[in-house]
Structure formats: C-alpha cells, structure tokens
Design a protein around this motif. Sequence first.
Motif, PDB file in Angstrom:
ATOM      1  N   TYR A   1       0.801  -1.221   0.000  1.00  0.00           N
ATOM      2  CA  TYR A   1       0.000   0.000   0.000  1.00  0.00           C
ATOM      3  C   TYR A   1       0.838   1.278   0.000  1.00  0.00           C
ATOM      4  O   TYR A   1       0.501   2.224  -0.722  1.00  0.00           O
ATOM      5  CB  TYR A   1      -0.994  -0.012   1.152  1.00  0.00           C
ATOM      6  N   PRO A   2       1.944   1.378   0.742  1.00  0.00           N
ATOM      7  CA  PRO A   2       2.766   2.589   0.627  1.00  0.00           C
ATOM      8  C   PRO A   2       3.337   2.789  -0.777  1.00  0.00           C
ATOM      9  O   PRO A   2       3.501   3.922  -1.226  1.00  0.00           O
ATOM     10  CB  PRO A   2       3.888   2.369   1.644  1.00  0.00           C
ATOM     11  N   VAL A   3       3.613   1.693  -1.467  1.00  0.00           N
ATOM     12  CA  VAL A   3       4.111   1.802  -2.839  1.00  0.00           C
ATOM     13  C   VAL A   3       3.031   2.390  -3.736  1.00  0.00           C
ATOM     14  O   VAL A   3       3.292   3.289  -4.545  1.00  0.00           O
ATOM     15  CB  VAL A   3       4.581   0.427  -3.359  1.00  0.00           C
ATOM     16  N   VAL A   4       1.796   1.928  -3.592  1.00  0.00           N
ATOM     17  CA  VAL A   4       0.686   2.444  -4.393  1.00  0.00           C
ATOM     18  C   VAL A   4       0.456   3.923  -4.080  1.00  0.00           C
ATOM     19  O   VAL A   4       0.299   4.738  -4.995  1.00  0.00           O
ATOM     20  CB  VAL A   4      -0.602   1.623  -4.137  1.00  0.00           C
ATOM     21  N   VAL A   5       0.460   4.264  -2.808  1.00  0.00           N
ATOM     22  CA  VAL A   5       0.236   5.668  -2.422  1.00  0.00           C
ATOM     23  C   VAL A   5       1.345   6.555  -2.980  1.00  0.00           C
ATOM     24  O   VAL A   5       1.072   7.651  -3.488  1.00  0.00           O
ATOM     25  CB  VAL A   5       0.134   5.797  -0.887  1.00  0.00           C
ATOM     26  N   SER A   6       2.581   6.103  -2.927  1.00  0.00           N
ATOM     27  CA  SER A   6       3.676   6.923  -3.448  1.00  0.00           C
ATOM     28  C   SER A   6       3.552   7.123  -4.956  1.00  0.00           C
ATOM     29  O   SER A   6       3.843   8.205  -5.467  1.00  0.00           O
ATOM     30  CB  SER A   6       5.026   6.310  -3.108  1.00  0.00           C
ATOM     31  N   LYS A   7       3.104   6.100  -5.662  1.00  0.00           N
ATOM     32  CA  LYS A   7       2.920   6.235  -7.109  1.00  0.00           C
ATOM     33  C   LYS A   7       1.775   7.198  -7.433  1.00  0.00           C
ATOM     34  O   LYS A   7       1.866   7.994  -8.369  1.00  0.00           O
ATOM     35  CB  LYS A   7       2.674   4.875  -7.757  1.00  0.00           C
ATOM     36  N   LEU A   8       0.694   7.122  -6.671  1.00  0.00           N
ATOM     37  CA  LEU A   8      -0.424   8.047  -6.892  1.00  0.00           C
ATOM     38  C   LEU A   8      -0.025   9.482  -6.585  1.00  0.00           C
ATOM     39  O   LEU A   8      -0.364  10.410  -7.328  1.00  0.00           O
ATOM     40  CB  LEU A   8      -1.625   7.630  -6.054  1.00  0.00           C
ATOM     41  N   VAL A   9       0.697   9.681  -5.503  1.00  0.00           N
ATOM     42  CA  VAL A   9       1.125  11.033  -5.128  1.00  0.00           C
ATOM     43  C   VAL A   9       2.118  11.584  -6.137  1.00  0.00           C
ATOM     44  O   VAL A   9       2.013  12.752  -6.546  1.00  0.00           O
ATOM     45  CB  VAL A   9       1.723  11.032  -3.707  1.00  0.00           C
ATOM     46  N   SER A  10       3.067  10.783  -6.574  1.00  0.00           N
ATOM     47  CA  SER A  10       4.047  11.288  -7.536  1.00  0.00           C
ATOM     48  C   SER A  10       3.409  11.588  -8.887  1.00  0.00           C
ATOM     49  O   SER A  10       3.759  12.591  -9.524  1.00  0.00           O
ATOM     50  CB  SER A  10       5.202  10.304  -7.701  1.00  0.00           C
ATOM     51  N   SER A  11       2.446  10.784  -9.317  1.00  0.00           N
ATOM     52  CA  SER A  11       1.790  11.080 -10.594  1.00  0.00           C
ATOM     53  C   SER A  11       0.913  12.322 -10.466  1.00  0.00           C
ATOM     54  O   SER A  11       0.871  13.154 -11.379  1.00  0.00           O
ATOM     55  CB  SER A  11       0.970   9.895 -11.080  1.00  0.00           C
TER      56      SER A  11
ATOM     57  N   THR B   1       5.857  13.007 -18.064  1.00  0.00           N
ATOM     58  CA  THR B   1       6.251  11.592 -18.098  1.00  0.00           C
ATOM     59  C   THR B   1       6.201  10.958 -16.710  1.00  0.00           C
ATOM     60  O   THR B   1       6.008   9.746 -16.608  1.00  0.00           O
ATOM     61  CB  THR B   1       7.663  11.410 -18.686  1.00  0.00           C
ATOM     62  N   ILE B   2       6.376  11.765 -15.659  1.00  0.00           N
ATOM     63  CA  ILE B   2       6.232  11.223 -14.303  1.00  0.00           C
ATOM     64  C   ILE B   2       4.843  10.620 -14.142  1.00  0.00           C
ATOM     65  O   ILE B   2       4.680   9.493 -13.669  1.00  0.00           O
ATOM     66  CB  ILE B   2       6.483  12.317 -13.250  1.00  0.00           C
ATOM     67  N   ALA B   3       3.830  11.381 -14.553  1.00  0.00           N
ATOM     68  CA  ALA B   3       2.456  10.900 -14.434  1.00  0.00           C
ATOM     69  C   ALA B   3       2.180   9.745 -15.394  1.00  0.00           C
ATOM     70  O   ALA B   3       1.486   8.789 -15.035  1.00  0.00           O
ATOM     71  CB  ALA B   3       1.483  12.039 -14.693  1.00  0.00           C
ATOM     72  N   LEU B   4       2.730   9.817 -16.588  1.00  0.00           N
ATOM     73  CA  LEU B   4       2.484   8.770 -17.582  1.00  0.00           C
ATOM     74  C   LEU B   4       3.136   7.437 -17.203  1.00  0.00           C
ATOM     75  O   LEU B   4       2.698   6.384 -17.665  1.00  0.00           O
ATOM     76  CB  LEU B   4       2.984   9.211 -18.955  1.00  0.00           C
ATOM     77  N   VAL B   5       4.144   7.468 -16.365  1.00  0.00           N
ATOM     78  CA  VAL B   5       4.799   6.229 -15.935  1.00  0.00           C
ATOM     79  C   VAL B   5       4.226   5.737 -14.607  1.00  0.00           C
ATOM     80  O   VAL B   5       3.903   4.561 -14.454  1.00  0.00           O
ATOM     81  CB  VAL B   5       6.328   6.437 -15.839  1.00  0.00           C
TER      82      VAL B   5
END
Length: 74
Positions: free
Chosen positions: A23-33, A51-55
């Motif tokens: 879950y922290p990995v998912v949250v970090s990806k959502l926040v960074s995008s 590209t940050i959001a697209l990846v």
Amino acid sequence: MATITACAWLAAGDVRSRRALAYPVVVSKLVSSGTGLLLFVQWTHAFPLLTIALVDLPIAVILLRALGRARPAA
C-alpha cells in the motif's frame, strides 16, 4: 525512495501475506503522478513532468488491480 524500495523488496517475497507493505508503494505512485500532473499544468509544460504521471499512474493502477484480485492469505 529508500523506504518505498524497501517496502517493494520485502513485499515481493510474498505479496499475499505482506500486502500491507504494498500500500505505501501504491500511495507513493499516486502522489508522484498527481504531483507531476499538477506541476505540468500549473508551473510549466515541461515534458519530463508529464512523463512522471504517464509512468507512475499506470504502475499504481496495475498494483491496485493486482491487490484487488489477490486472495488474502489464510
């Protein structure tokens, strides 16, 4: 980034029993995008910000779908 890397590495061993680490990995990806999109729209239209959001957004979606389909450990 080191914390997220450690969570991903530890969760990779057995995701079903260690799904709390995913879950922290998912949250970090959502926040960074989200941050990449906001910076792209509000600050400057620099392609690297987009590209940050697209990846990261597809990675978060794939992880969420995989976690939703995985059966919890007994």
